[in-house]
Design an enzyme around this catalytic site. Structure first.
Site, PDB file in Angstrom:
ATOM      1  N   GLY A 187      -5.394  -9.192   8.961  1.00  0.00           N
ATOM      2  CA  GLY A 187      -4.195  -9.065   9.574  1.00  0.00           C
ATOM      3  C   GLY A 187      -4.557  -8.189  10.648  1.00  0.00           C
TER       4      GLY A 187
ATOM      5  CB  VAL B 154       6.622   7.411  -7.337  1.00  0.00           C
ATOM      6  CG1 VAL B 154       5.672   7.571  -9.283  1.00  0.00           C
ATOM      7  CG2 VAL B 154       5.476   6.420  -6.780  1.00  0.00           C
TER       8      VAL B 154
ATOM      9  CG  ASN C 286      -4.768   2.728  -4.934  1.00  0.00           C
ATOM     10  OD1 ASN C 286      -4.189   1.848  -5.361  1.00  0.00           O
ATOM     11  ND2 ASN C 286      -2.927   3.670  -4.910  1.00  0.00           N
TER      12      ASN C 286
ATOM     13  CB  CYS D  96      -0.850   4.567  -1.624  1.00  0.00           C
ATOM     14  SG  CYS D  96       0.885   4.707  -2.452  1.00  0.00           S
TER      15      CYS D  96
HETATM   16  C1  UGA Z   1      -0.489   0.060  -3.472  1.00  0.00           C
HETATM   17  C2  UGA Z   1      -1.256  -0.452  -4.374  1.00  0.00           C
HETATM   18  O1  UGA Z   1      -0.976  -2.148  -4.300  1.00  0.00           O
HETATM   19  C3  UGA Z   1      -0.271  -0.172  -5.640  1.00  0.00           C
HETATM   20  O2  UGA Z   1      -1.308  -0.863  -6.540  1.00  0.00           O
HETATM   21  C4  UGA Z   1       0.045   1.022  -5.604  1.00  0.00           C
HETATM   22  O3  UGA Z   1       0.722   1.333  -7.324  1.00  0.00           O
HETATM   23  C5  UGA Z   1       0.183   2.263  -4.607  1.00  0.00           C
HETATM   24  O4  UGA Z   1      -0.591   1.778  -3.140  1.00  0.00           O
HETATM   25  C6  UGA Z   1       0.137   3.250  -4.665  1.00  0.00           C
HETATM   26  O5  UGA Z   1      -0.915   3.702  -4.783  1.00  0.00           O
HETATM   27  O6  UGA Z   1       1.341   4.109  -4.563  1.00  0.00           O
HETATM   28  P1  UGA Z   1       1.573  -0.377  -1.843  1.00  0.00           P
HETATM   29  O7  UGA Z   1       0.920   0.336  -0.923  1.00  0.00           O
HETATM   30  O8  UGA Z   1       3.220  -0.579  -1.621  1.00  0.00           O
HETATM   31  O9  UGA Z   1       0.610  -0.705  -2.844  1.00  0.00           O
HETATM   32  O10 UGA Z   1       1.004  -2.230  -1.534  1.00  0.00           O
HETATM   33  P2  UGA Z   1       0.159  -3.010  -1.192  1.00  0.00           P
HETATM   34  O11 UGA Z   1       1.050  -4.407  -1.438  1.00  0.00           O
HETATM   35  O12 UGA Z   1      -0.898  -2.794  -1.879  1.00  0.00           O
HETATM   36  O13 UGA Z   1      -0.163  -3.242   0.374  1.00  0.00           O
HETATM   37  C7  UGA Z   1      -0.594  -2.796   1.138  1.00  0.00           C
HETATM   38  C8  UGA Z   1      -1.621  -2.767   2.548  1.00  0.00           C
HETATM   39  O14 UGA Z   1      -2.145  -3.840   2.391  1.00  0.00           O
HETATM   40  C9  UGA Z   1       0.060  -3.042   3.647  1.00  0.00           C
HETATM   41  O15 UGA Z   1       0.304  -2.980   4.718  1.00  0.00           O
HETATM   42  C10 UGA Z   1      -0.673  -4.617   3.476  1.00  0.00           C
HETATM   43  O16 UGA Z   1       0.003  -4.377   4.352  1.00  0.00           O
HETATM   44  C11 UGA Z   1      -1.570  -4.840   3.271  1.00  0.00           C
HETATM   45  N1  UGA Z   1      -2.031  -6.059   2.491  1.00  0.00           N
HETATM   46  C12 UGA Z   1      -1.624  -6.199   1.843  1.00  0.00           C
HETATM   47  C13 UGA Z   1      -2.714  -6.767   3.527  1.00  0.00           C
HETATM   48  O17 UGA Z   1      -3.590  -6.689   5.123  1.00  0.00           O
HETATM   49  N2  UGA Z   1      -3.968  -7.990   3.203  1.00  0.00           N
HETATM   50  C14 UGA Z   1      -3.044  -8.468   1.526  1.00  0.00           C
HETATM   51  O18 UGA Z   1      -4.384  -8.786   1.461  1.00  0.00           O
HETATM   52  C15 UGA Z   1      -2.653  -7.312   1.226  1.00  0.00           C
END
Ligand code: UGA
Length: 433
Positions: free
Chosen positions: A255, A11, A210, A262
Protein backbone atom coordinates in the site's frame (compact mmCIF):
# COMPACT_ATOMS: atom_id res chain seq x y z
CA UNK A 1 -5.02 -6.99 43.19
CA UNK A 2 -4.64 -3.20 43.46
CA UNK A 3 -3.11 -1.75 40.26
CA UNK A 4 -2.07 1.82 39.37
CA UNK A 5 -1.77 2.95 35.75
CA UNK A 6 0.16 6.17 35.13
CA UNK A 7 -0.59 7.99 31.87
CA UNK A 8 -4.01 8.03 30.19
CA UNK A 9 -2.79 7.89 26.59
CA UNK A 10 -3.77 5.17 24.14
CA UNK A 11 -1.75 2.45 25.89
CA UNK A 12 -2.50 3.52 29.48
CA UNK A 13 -6.25 3.93 29.11
CA UNK A 14 -6.66 0.60 27.34
CA UNK A 15 -4.33 -1.15 29.84
CA UNK A 16 -6.36 0.25 32.77
CA UNK A 17 -9.63 -0.93 31.23
CA UNK A 18 -8.26 -4.42 30.50
CA UNK A 19 -6.75 -4.82 34.00
CA UNK A 20 -10.08 -3.78 35.53
CA UNK A 21 -11.88 -6.26 33.29
CA UNK A 22 -9.55 -9.00 34.58
CA UNK A 23 -11.00 -8.21 38.01
CA UNK A 24 -8.24 -6.03 39.46
CA UNK A 25 -8.93 -2.78 41.35
CA UNK A 26 -7.41 -0.16 39.09
CA UNK A 27 -6.68 3.53 39.57
CA UNK A 28 -5.75 5.41 36.39
CA UNK A 29 -3.86 8.65 36.91
CA UNK A 30 -2.88 11.39 34.49
CA UNK A 31 -1.34 14.86 34.83
CA UNK A 32 -3.75 16.54 32.37
CA UNK A 33 -6.89 17.48 34.40
CA UNK A 34 -8.93 17.82 31.18
CA UNK A 35 -8.30 14.16 30.37
CA UNK A 36 -9.11 12.92 33.89
CA UNK A 37 -12.38 14.91 33.90
CA UNK A 38 -13.37 13.36 30.55
CA UNK A 39 -12.43 9.88 31.75
CA UNK A 40 -14.43 10.28 34.96
CA UNK A 41 -17.41 11.14 32.79
CA UNK A 42 -16.74 7.91 30.85
CA UNK A 43 -15.29 9.57 27.72
CA UNK A 44 -11.92 8.30 26.47
CA UNK A 45 -9.69 11.13 25.20
CA UNK A 46 -9.36 9.43 21.76
CA UNK A 47 -11.32 7.12 19.49
CA UNK A 48 -10.81 3.38 19.94
CA UNK A 49 -13.62 0.96 19.04
CA UNK A 50 -15.21 -0.65 22.12
CA UNK A 51 -13.21 1.40 24.65
CA UNK A 52 -16.03 3.68 25.75
CA UNK A 53 -18.30 0.68 26.47
CA UNK A 54 -15.58 -1.17 28.36
CA UNK A 55 -14.77 1.93 30.45
CA UNK A 56 -18.47 2.29 31.27
CA UNK A 57 -18.64 -1.37 32.29
CA UNK A 58 -15.58 -1.37 34.59
CA UNK A 59 -16.30 2.06 36.07
CA UNK A 60 -19.91 0.99 36.71
CA UNK A 61 -18.64 -2.15 38.44
CA UNK A 62 -16.39 -0.04 40.68
CA UNK A 63 -13.22 -1.71 39.31
CA UNK A 64 -11.71 1.40 37.69
CA UNK A 65 -11.38 4.88 39.16
CA UNK A 66 -9.56 7.94 37.86
CA UNK A 67 -7.37 10.16 40.02
CA UNK A 68 -5.50 13.43 39.45
CA UNK A 69 -3.03 12.38 42.13
CA UNK A 70 -0.26 9.96 41.24
CA UNK A 71 0.45 9.43 44.96
CA UNK A 72 -3.18 8.48 45.59
CA UNK A 73 -3.15 6.05 42.65
CA UNK A 74 0.08 4.37 43.77
CA UNK A 75 -0.83 4.12 47.45
CA UNK A 76 -1.62 0.49 48.30
CA UNK A 77 -0.92 -0.74 44.75
CA UNK A 78 1.07 -3.93 44.16
CA UNK A 79 1.77 -3.05 40.51
CA UNK A 80 2.18 0.40 38.89
CA UNK A 81 2.18 0.50 35.10
CA UNK A 82 4.20 3.30 33.49
CA UNK A 83 2.43 4.28 30.28
CA UNK A 84 3.85 7.72 29.54
CA UNK A 85 5.20 8.66 26.10
CA UNK A 86 8.79 7.99 25.04
CA UNK A 87 9.05 10.35 22.06
CA UNK A 88 12.11 10.45 19.79
CA UNK A 89 14.90 12.69 21.08
CA UNK A 90 16.91 15.09 18.91
CA UNK A 91 19.12 12.28 17.63
CA UNK A 92 16.25 9.83 17.01
CA UNK A 93 17.04 7.91 20.20
CA UNK A 94 14.19 7.53 22.74
CA UNK A 95 13.65 10.55 25.02
CA UNK A 96 13.20 9.00 28.46
CA UNK A 97 12.85 12.19 30.51
CA UNK A 98 9.10 11.86 31.18
CA UNK A 99 9.46 8.13 31.73
CA UNK A 100 12.21 8.50 34.33
CA UNK A 101 10.45 11.41 36.06
CA UNK A 102 7.35 9.26 36.33
CA UNK A 103 9.26 6.29 37.75
CA UNK A 104 10.85 8.58 40.35
CA UNK A 105 7.44 9.95 41.38
CA UNK A 106 6.05 6.43 41.67
CA UNK A 107 8.96 5.41 43.89
CA UNK A 108 8.47 8.40 46.15
CA UNK A 109 4.74 7.64 46.42
CA UNK A 110 5.16 3.90 47.09
CA UNK A 111 4.01 2.95 50.57
CA UNK A 112 4.71 -0.79 50.39
CA UNK A 113 6.32 -3.41 48.15
CA UNK A 114 5.65 -2.41 44.56
CA UNK A 115 6.40 -3.74 41.07
CA UNK A 116 6.86 -0.93 38.56
CA UNK A 117 5.98 -2.28 35.11
CA UNK A 118 7.24 -0.60 31.93
CA UNK A 119 4.52 -0.60 29.29
CA UNK A 120 6.04 2.30 27.37
CA UNK A 121 8.47 1.07 24.71
CA UNK A 122 11.97 1.77 26.03
CA UNK A 123 15.47 0.83 24.85
CA UNK A 124 16.92 -2.41 26.15
CA UNK A 125 18.75 -1.72 29.39
CA UNK A 126 16.31 0.94 30.62
CA UNK A 127 14.99 -1.08 33.54
CA UNK A 128 18.54 -1.76 34.74
CA UNK A 129 19.36 1.96 34.43
CA UNK A 130 16.21 2.95 36.25
CA UNK A 131 16.87 0.39 39.00
CA UNK A 132 20.22 2.15 39.41
CA UNK A 133 18.49 5.53 39.77
CA UNK A 134 16.42 4.11 42.61
CA UNK A 135 19.35 3.25 44.79
CA UNK A 136 18.94 6.60 46.59
CA UNK A 137 15.23 6.15 47.27
CA UNK A 138 14.37 5.05 50.84
CA UNK A 139 11.88 2.36 49.81
CA UNK A 140 14.13 0.99 47.03
CA UNK A 141 14.56 -2.39 48.69
CA UNK A 142 10.86 -3.03 48.18
CA UNK A 143 10.70 -1.86 44.56
CA UNK A 144 11.17 -3.94 41.43
CA UNK A 145 11.24 -2.68 37.84
CA UNK A 146 9.91 -5.10 35.25
CA UNK A 147 9.52 -4.87 31.50
CA UNK A 148 6.03 -5.84 30.35
CA UNK A 149 5.82 -4.61 26.74
CA UNK A 150 2.53 -3.95 25.03
CA UNK A 151 1.56 -5.58 21.72
CA UNK A 152 -1.83 -3.89 21.22
CA UNK A 153 -2.75 -2.53 17.80
CA UNK A 154 -4.76 0.65 17.52
CA UNK A 155 -8.22 0.05 16.12
CA UNK A 156 -8.35 -3.47 17.62
CA UNK A 157 -6.78 -2.67 20.99
CA UNK A 158 -9.66 -3.98 23.12
CA UNK A 159 -9.87 -7.24 21.18
CA UNK A 160 -6.05 -7.62 21.35
CA UNK A 161 -6.01 -6.72 25.05
CA UNK A 162 -8.72 -9.18 26.04
CA UNK A 163 -7.34 -11.99 23.88
CA UNK A 164 -3.56 -11.50 23.75
CA UNK A 165 -1.36 -13.91 21.77
CA UNK A 166 1.15 -13.88 24.62
CA UNK A 167 2.19 -11.90 27.66
CA UNK A 168 5.86 -10.98 27.99
CA UNK A 169 7.37 -10.31 31.41
CA UNK A 170 11.04 -9.44 31.85
CA UNK A 171 12.17 -9.30 35.46
CA UNK A 172 15.17 -9.81 37.68
CA UNK A 173 13.69 -11.14 40.92
CA UNK A 174 11.52 -14.10 41.93
CA UNK A 175 9.28 -11.70 43.85
CA UNK A 176 8.57 -9.62 40.73
CA UNK A 177 7.78 -12.71 38.64
CA UNK A 178 5.43 -13.91 41.37
CA UNK A 179 3.49 -10.62 41.43
CA UNK A 180 3.22 -10.53 37.61
CA UNK A 181 2.05 -14.18 37.53
CA UNK A 182 -0.75 -13.33 39.96
CA UNK A 183 -1.64 -10.26 37.86
CA UNK A 184 -1.96 -12.28 34.67
CA UNK A 185 -3.36 -15.47 36.23
CA UNK A 186 -6.75 -15.07 34.41
CA UNK A 187 -4.90 -15.08 31.06
CA UNK A 188 -2.72 -18.05 32.08
CA UNK A 189 -5.91 -19.93 33.06
CA UNK A 190 -7.31 -19.17 29.59
CA UNK A 191 -4.22 -20.75 27.98
CA UNK A 192 -2.37 -17.54 27.00
CA UNK A 193 1.40 -18.22 27.01
CA UNK A 194 3.22 -16.10 29.59
CA UNK A 195 6.83 -15.71 28.41
CA UNK A 196 9.31 -14.89 31.17
CA UNK A 197 12.74 -13.48 30.38
CA UNK A 198 15.25 -11.11 31.91
CA UNK A 199 14.33 -7.42 31.60
CA UNK A 200 16.92 -6.61 28.87
CA UNK A 201 15.57 -9.42 26.71
CA UNK A 202 11.94 -8.34 27.08
CA UNK A 203 12.82 -4.77 26.13
CA UNK A 204 14.83 -5.94 23.11
CA UNK A 205 12.03 -8.34 22.07
CA UNK A 206 9.56 -5.46 21.78
CA UNK A 207 11.98 -3.59 19.50
CA UNK A 208 12.59 -6.73 17.46
CA UNK A 209 8.88 -7.48 16.99
CA UNK A 210 7.96 -3.95 15.88
CA UNK A 211 11.00 -3.64 13.60
CA UNK A 212 10.24 -7.00 12.00
CA UNK A 213 6.58 -6.11 11.41
CA UNK A 214 7.58 -2.79 9.84
CA UNK A 215 10.16 -4.63 7.71
CA UNK A 216 7.45 -6.97 6.41
CA UNK A 217 5.40 -3.97 5.26
CA UNK A 218 8.42 -2.35 3.57
CA UNK A 219 9.41 -5.67 2.02
CA UNK A 220 6.02 -6.23 0.40
CA UNK A 221 5.95 -2.62 -0.81
CA UNK A 222 9.32 -3.18 -2.48
CA UNK A 223 7.95 -6.40 -4.03
CA UNK A 224 5.01 -4.30 -5.28
CA UNK A 225 7.44 -2.06 -7.22
CA UNK A 226 8.91 -5.15 -8.88
CA UNK A 227 5.43 -6.58 -9.57
CA UNK A 228 4.48 -3.32 -11.28
CA UNK A 229 7.63 -3.46 -13.40
CA UNK A 230 7.23 -7.10 -14.50
CA UNK A 231 3.43 -7.26 -14.71
CA UNK A 232 2.84 -9.56 -11.70
CA UNK A 233 0.23 -9.18 -8.94
CA UNK A 234 1.60 -8.45 -5.45
CA UNK A 235 -1.74 -9.39 -3.84
CA UNK A 236 -1.23 -12.97 -4.99
CA UNK A 237 2.44 -12.89 -3.97
CA UNK A 238 1.25 -11.96 -0.45
CA UNK A 239 -1.23 -14.80 -0.44
CA UNK A 240 1.47 -17.26 -1.43
CA UNK A 241 3.88 -15.91 1.20
CA UNK A 242 1.25 -16.05 3.95
CA UNK A 243 0.49 -19.72 3.35
CA UNK A 244 4.08 -20.46 4.38
CA UNK A 245 3.90 -20.69 8.18
CA UNK A 246 7.57 -19.66 8.41
CA UNK A 247 6.69 -16.30 6.85
CA UNK A 248 3.54 -15.90 8.96
CA UNK A 249 0.28 -14.13 8.35
CA UNK A 250 -0.25 -10.40 8.36
CA UNK A 251 1.69 -7.21 7.57
CA UNK A 252 2.00 -8.23 3.92
CA UNK A 253 -0.61 -5.94 2.35
CA UNK A 254 1.14 -3.61 -0.05
CA UNK A 255 0.00 0.00 0.00
CA UNK A 256 1.08 3.53 0.81
CA UNK A 257 3.26 2.39 3.73
CA UNK A 258 3.09 2.20 7.48
CA UNK A 259 2.30 5.06 9.82
CA UNK A 260 1.49 5.45 13.50
CA UNK A 261 3.50 6.55 16.46
CA UNK A 262 5.34 3.27 16.99
CA UNK A 263 7.08 1.92 13.91
CA UNK A 264 9.02 5.05 12.88
CA UNK A 265 9.99 5.90 16.43
CA UNK A 266 10.92 2.35 17.34
CA UNK A 267 12.96 1.73 14.17
CA UNK A 268 15.12 4.80 14.75
CA UNK A 269 15.38 4.19 18.50
CA UNK A 270 16.39 0.56 17.82
CA UNK A 271 19.00 1.71 15.28
CA UNK A 272 20.50 4.09 17.88
CA UNK A 273 20.40 1.45 20.57
CA UNK A 274 22.27 -0.99 18.33
CA UNK A 275 24.83 1.59 17.23
CA UNK A 276 25.46 2.71 20.81
CA UNK A 277 26.11 -0.94 21.58
CA UNK A 278 28.64 -1.08 18.70
CA UNK A 279 26.50 -2.78 16.05
CA UNK A 280 25.57 -1.06 12.79
CA UNK A 281 22.04 -2.18 11.74
CA UNK A 282 21.31 -0.40 8.40
CA UNK A 283 18.38 -2.74 7.62
CA UNK A 284 16.36 -0.69 10.11
CA UNK A 285 17.05 2.58 8.27
CA UNK A 286 16.39 0.91 4.92
CA UNK A 287 12.97 -0.11 6.23
CA UNK A 288 12.20 3.57 6.87
CA UNK A 289 13.60 4.59 3.45
CA UNK A 290 11.43 2.06 1.63
CA UNK A 291 8.44 3.33 3.57
CA UNK A 292 9.13 6.91 2.45
CA UNK A 293 9.44 5.55 -1.09
CA UNK A 294 5.89 4.13 -0.86
CA UNK A 295 4.44 7.62 -0.37
CA UNK A 296 6.74 9.07 -3.06
CA UNK A 297 5.46 6.44 -5.52
CA UNK A 298 1.82 7.46 -4.97
CA UNK A 299 2.82 11.13 -5.28
CA UNK A 300 4.52 10.38 -8.61
CA UNK A 301 1.40 8.55 -9.88
CA UNK A 302 -0.76 11.57 -9.04
CA UNK A 303 1.59 13.94 -10.85
CA UNK A 304 1.70 11.58 -13.83
CA UNK A 305 -2.12 11.33 -13.92
CA UNK A 306 -2.65 15.09 -13.75
CA UNK A 307 0.02 16.10 -16.30
CA UNK A 308 -0.23 19.79 -15.31
CA UNK A 309 -0.88 19.38 -11.60
CA UNK A 310 -0.54 22.92 -10.24
CA UNK A 311 -3.90 24.23 -9.01
CA UNK A 312 -5.66 20.90 -9.58
CA UNK A 313 -7.65 19.37 -6.72
CA UNK A 314 -6.87 15.97 -5.22
CA UNK A 315 -9.26 14.14 -2.89
CA UNK A 316 -7.76 11.93 -0.19
CA UNK A 317 -10.09 9.26 1.19
CA UNK A 318 -8.82 8.30 4.65
CA UNK A 319 -6.44 10.42 6.71
CA UNK A 320 -5.81 8.26 9.82
CA UNK A 321 -2.71 6.04 9.69
CA UNK A 322 -4.98 2.98 9.68
CA UNK A 323 -8.71 2.29 9.98
CA UNK A 324 -10.39 2.20 13.39
CA UNK A 325 -8.50 5.14 14.88
CA UNK A 326 -8.43 8.95 14.80
CA UNK A 327 -4.63 8.84 15.14
CA UNK A 328 -2.78 10.72 12.38
CA UNK A 329 0.76 10.44 13.76
CA UNK A 330 3.08 9.67 10.81
CA UNK A 331 -0.04 8.95 8.71
CA UNK A 332 1.04 8.38 5.08
CA UNK A 333 -2.04 10.36 3.94
CA UNK A 334 -0.78 13.45 5.74
CA UNK A 335 2.74 13.05 4.39
CA UNK A 336 1.18 12.85 0.91
CA UNK A 337 -1.07 15.88 1.60
CA UNK A 338 1.95 17.99 2.65
CA UNK A 339 3.87 17.00 -0.48
CA UNK A 340 0.94 17.81 -2.77
CA UNK A 341 0.25 21.15 -1.09
CA UNK A 342 3.96 22.02 -1.44
CA UNK A 343 3.57 21.38 -5.21
CA UNK A 344 0.74 23.93 -5.40
CA UNK A 345 -2.15 21.42 -5.54
CA UNK A 346 -5.40 21.83 -3.64
CA UNK A 347 -6.07 18.91 -1.31
CA UNK A 348 -9.35 17.92 0.32
CA UNK A 349 -9.48 14.98 2.70
CA UNK A 350 -12.22 12.96 4.27
CA UNK A 351 -11.89 10.55 7.19
CA UNK A 352 -14.67 9.03 9.33
CA UNK A 353 -12.79 9.91 12.56
CA UNK A 354 -9.56 11.80 11.95
CA UNK A 355 -10.67 14.94 10.05
CA UNK A 356 -10.18 17.48 12.88
CA UNK A 357 -6.80 15.98 13.91
CA UNK A 358 -5.62 16.00 10.29
CA UNK A 359 -6.53 19.62 9.59
CA UNK A 360 -4.77 20.69 12.81
CA UNK A 361 -1.67 18.82 11.63
CA UNK A 362 -1.53 19.98 7.98
CA UNK A 363 -2.06 23.67 7.26
CA UNK A 364 -3.84 24.09 3.94
CA UNK A 365 -5.54 20.70 4.02
CA UNK A 366 -9.28 21.12 3.59
CA UNK A 367 -11.53 18.50 5.15
CA UNK A 368 -14.95 17.38 3.96
CA UNK A 369 -17.96 15.88 5.74
CA UNK A 370 -18.20 12.89 3.40
CA UNK A 371 -16.29 11.26 0.51
CA UNK A 372 -18.53 12.90 -2.10
CA UNK A 373 -17.88 16.40 -0.82
CA UNK A 374 -14.15 15.58 -0.75
CA UNK A 375 -14.28 14.35 -4.36
CA UNK A 376 -16.24 17.32 -5.61
CA UNK A 377 -14.23 19.06 -8.36
CA UNK A 378 -11.23 16.74 -7.82
CA UNK A 379 -9.11 15.56 -10.73
CA UNK A 380 -7.78 12.57 -8.81
CA UNK A 381 -9.14 10.49 -5.93
CA UNK A 382 -6.59 8.68 -3.75
CA UNK A 383 -7.75 6.08 -1.24
CA UNK A 384 -5.18 6.30 1.58
CA UNK A 385 -6.80 4.41 4.49
CA UNK A 386 -8.79 1.22 4.04
CA UNK A 387 -11.84 2.16 6.16
CA UNK A 388 -14.35 -0.62 5.37
CA UNK A 389 -17.05 1.93 4.48
CA UNK A 390 -15.02 3.01 1.42
CA UNK A 391 -15.52 -0.43 -0.14
CA UNK A 392 -19.23 0.41 -0.38
CA UNK A 393 -18.79 3.85 -1.99
CA UNK A 394 -21.48 4.87 -4.48
CA UNK A 395 -19.10 5.02 -7.45
CA UNK A 396 -21.66 6.50 -9.85
CA UNK A 397 -22.25 9.36 -7.40
CA UNK A 398 -18.51 9.85 -7.05
CA UNK A 399 -18.05 9.85 -10.83
CA UNK A 400 -20.73 12.52 -11.16
CA UNK A 401 -18.99 15.04 -8.87
CA UNK A 402 -15.33 14.76 -9.92
CA UNK A 403 -13.64 16.99 -12.52
CA UNK A 404 -11.64 14.08 -13.91
CA UNK A 405 -12.10 10.35 -13.32
CA UNK A 406 -8.83 9.02 -11.91
CA UNK A 407 -8.89 6.70 -8.90
CA UNK A 408 -5.66 5.66 -7.17
CA UNK A 409 -6.33 2.85 -4.71
CA UNK A 410 -3.28 3.15 -2.45
CA UNK A 411 -4.52 0.32 -0.18
CA UNK A 412 -5.88 -2.12 -2.79
CA UNK A 413 -9.30 -1.98 -1.11
CA UNK A 414 -11.61 -1.49 -4.08
CA UNK A 415 -12.89 -3.87 -6.73
CA UNK A 416 -10.97 -2.52 -9.75
CA UNK A 417 -13.65 -3.68 -12.21
CA UNK A 418 -16.39 -1.82 -10.34
CA UNK A 419 -14.31 1.36 -10.23
CA UNK A 420 -13.58 1.10 -13.98
CA UNK A 421 -17.24 0.37 -14.71
CA UNK A 422 -18.09 3.77 -13.17
CA UNK A 423 -15.82 5.38 -15.77
CA UNK A 424 -12.66 5.86 -13.70
CA UNK A 425 -9.11 5.12 -14.70
CA UNK A 426 -8.07 2.81 -11.86
CA UNK A 427 -4.56 2.24 -10.50
CA UNK A 428 -3.80 -0.10 -7.59
CA UNK A 429 -0.56 -0.94 -5.81
CA UNK A 430 1.57 -3.78 -7.19
CA UNK A 431 -0.82 -5.00 -9.88
CA UNK A 432 -2.26 -3.92 -13.18
CA UNK A 433 -5.65 -5.64 -12.92
C1 UGA B 1 1.88 -1.76 16.02
C2 UGA B 1 2.07 -3.26 16.32
O1 UGA B 1 1.34 -4.03 15.36
C3 UGA B 1 1.57 -3.60 17.73
O2 UGA B 1 1.83 -4.96 18.01
C4 UGA B 1 2.32 -2.71 18.74
O3 UGA B 1 1.84 -2.94 20.05
C5 UGA B 1 2.13 -1.25 18.37
O4 UGA B 1 2.57 -1.00 17.02
C6 UGA B 1 2.93 -0.43 19.34
O5 UGA B 1 4.13 -0.64 19.49
O6 UGA B 1 2.34 0.41 20.03
P1 UGA B 1 -0.20 -0.26 15.29
O7 UGA B 1 0.83 0.75 14.94
O8 UGA B 1 -1.36 0.14 16.11
O9 UGA B 1 0.49 -1.51 16.07
O10 UGA B 1 -0.82 -0.84 13.93
P2 UGA B 1 -0.49 -1.98 12.86
O11 UGA B 1 -1.74 -2.73 12.62
O12 UGA B 1 0.71 -2.75 13.22
O13 UGA B 1 -0.21 -1.10 11.55
C7 UGA B 1 0.90 -0.24 11.45
C8 UGA B 1 0.94 0.42 10.09
O14 UGA B 1 1.30 -0.53 9.08
C9 UGA B 1 -0.39 1.02 9.62
O15 UGA B 1 -0.16 2.26 9.02
C10 UGA B 1 -0.91 0.04 8.61
O16 UGA B 1 -1.74 0.63 7.64
C11 UGA B 1 0.37 -0.46 8.00
N1 UGA B 1 0.24 -1.81 7.42
C12 UGA B 1 -0.07 -2.86 8.23
C13 UGA B 1 0.43 -2.01 6.05
O17 UGA B 1 0.73 -1.05 5.31
N2 UGA B 1 0.32 -3.27 5.54
C14 UGA B 1 0.01 -4.33 6.33
O18 UGA B 1 -0.07 -5.46 5.79
C15 UGA B 1 -0.20 -4.12 7.68
Amino acid sequence: MRVAVVGAGRVGTVTAAIMARLGHDVVLTESDPGKTADLRAGHPPFFEPGLQDLLGEVQGAGKLSVSDSLAEAVSGAEVAFVCVGTPPGDEGDADLEAFERCVRQICEAADGPLVIAEKSTVPAGTSARVQGLLSGVAAAADLDIVSNPEFLREGTAIEDGLRPERILVGAESARAFDVMRRLYQPFADAGVPIIETDAHTAELSKHAVNAFLAMKVSFINAVARVAEAVGADVRDVSRVMETDSRVGKGMLSAGIGFGGSCFHKDLTAFYHLASDAGYDFPLLLETVRLNDQSVETIEAWIVEALMDPEGERVALLGLAFKPGTDDVRHAPALDLAKRLIARGLQVTGYDPEAGPEASREVPGLETAVDPYEAASGASCIVLCTEWPEFAGLDLERLAAVVAHRTFIDARNLMDPEAVRAAGFEYRGVGHSH
